[in-house]
Enzyme design. Structure first.
Site, PDB file in Angstrom:
ATOM      1  CB  CYS A  25      28.134 -40.595 -63.253  1.00  0.00           C
ATOM      2  SG  CYS A  25      26.919 -41.431 -62.216  1.00  0.00           S
ATOM      3  CG  HIS A  75      28.702 -30.465 -47.144  1.00  0.00           C
ATOM      4  ND1 HIS A  75      28.533 -31.355 -46.113  1.00  0.00           N
ATOM      5  CD2 HIS A  75      27.460 -30.129 -47.565  1.00  0.00           C
ATOM      6  CE1 HIS A  75      27.239 -31.538 -45.899  1.00  0.00           C
ATOM      7  NE2 HIS A  75      26.564 -30.812 -46.770  1.00  0.00           N
ATOM      8  CD  GLU A 136      28.355 -43.782 -56.406  1.00  0.00           C
ATOM      9  OE1 GLU A 136      29.590 -43.686 -56.481  1.00  0.00           O
ATOM     10  OE2 GLU A 136      27.629 -44.077 -57.378  1.00  0.00           O
TER      11      GLU A 136
END
Length: 150
Positions: A25, A75, A136
């Site tokens: 990550c 986005h 998530e």
């Protein structure tokens, strides 16, 4: 009159990277987030009120969460503004990307804390934020619960 909890769910796509993290990550990547917002209150009992029987109109809750969270984070790519990712953020922004710089590590845990503050500030006085759940992945989520944060 009874106290009732109602929940509305939202979805949005957001990219992020965790600077200094020791796993995958640390790389820029994205998630299809699912946000569940639960509020608590007493249904309106005034029969002359168009919203009689509602704790809060789901449309009103949708407006708050959409304006504060979904429209902002959907986005977008989120970076901690206190890391070297700022250079990458500036380059992406120059190229027309939607970039958000926040003052925290953009983990689900920290995002849900941020979201709670933003939503609470917009709710009517008689409605309380009860809980948030930010999912998530299919198997991973963070929760914020008001009673844990009193």
């Amino acid at each position: 009159m009874s106290t009732i909890r109602i929940t509305k769910q939202f979805s949005f796509e957001t990219g992020h990277a965790l600077y200094g993290y020791d796993g995958k990550c640390k790389n820029v990547h994205g998630h299809s987030y699912k946000l569940s917002v639960t509020v608590i209150g007493t249904p309106i009992s005034d029969t002359t009120n168009a919203k009689c029987g509602m704790v809060i109109d789901f449309g009103d809750l949708k407006k708050i969460v959409t304006e504060e969270i979904v429209d902002v984070f959907d986005h977008a790519t989120v970076f901690n503004k206190n890391t070297p990712h700022v250079e990458l953020a500036e380059e992406l922004a120059k190229r027309g990307h939607n970039v958000l710089l926040v003052d925290y590590q953009p983990t689900s845990e920290m995002m849900v804390i941020d979201f709670a503050k933003k939503i609470k500030s917009r709710l009517p006085k008689n409605i309380k934020l009860f809980a948030l759940r930010l999912q998530e992945t299919d198997s991973s989520y963070a929760e914020w619960v008001a009673s844990d944060n009193a």
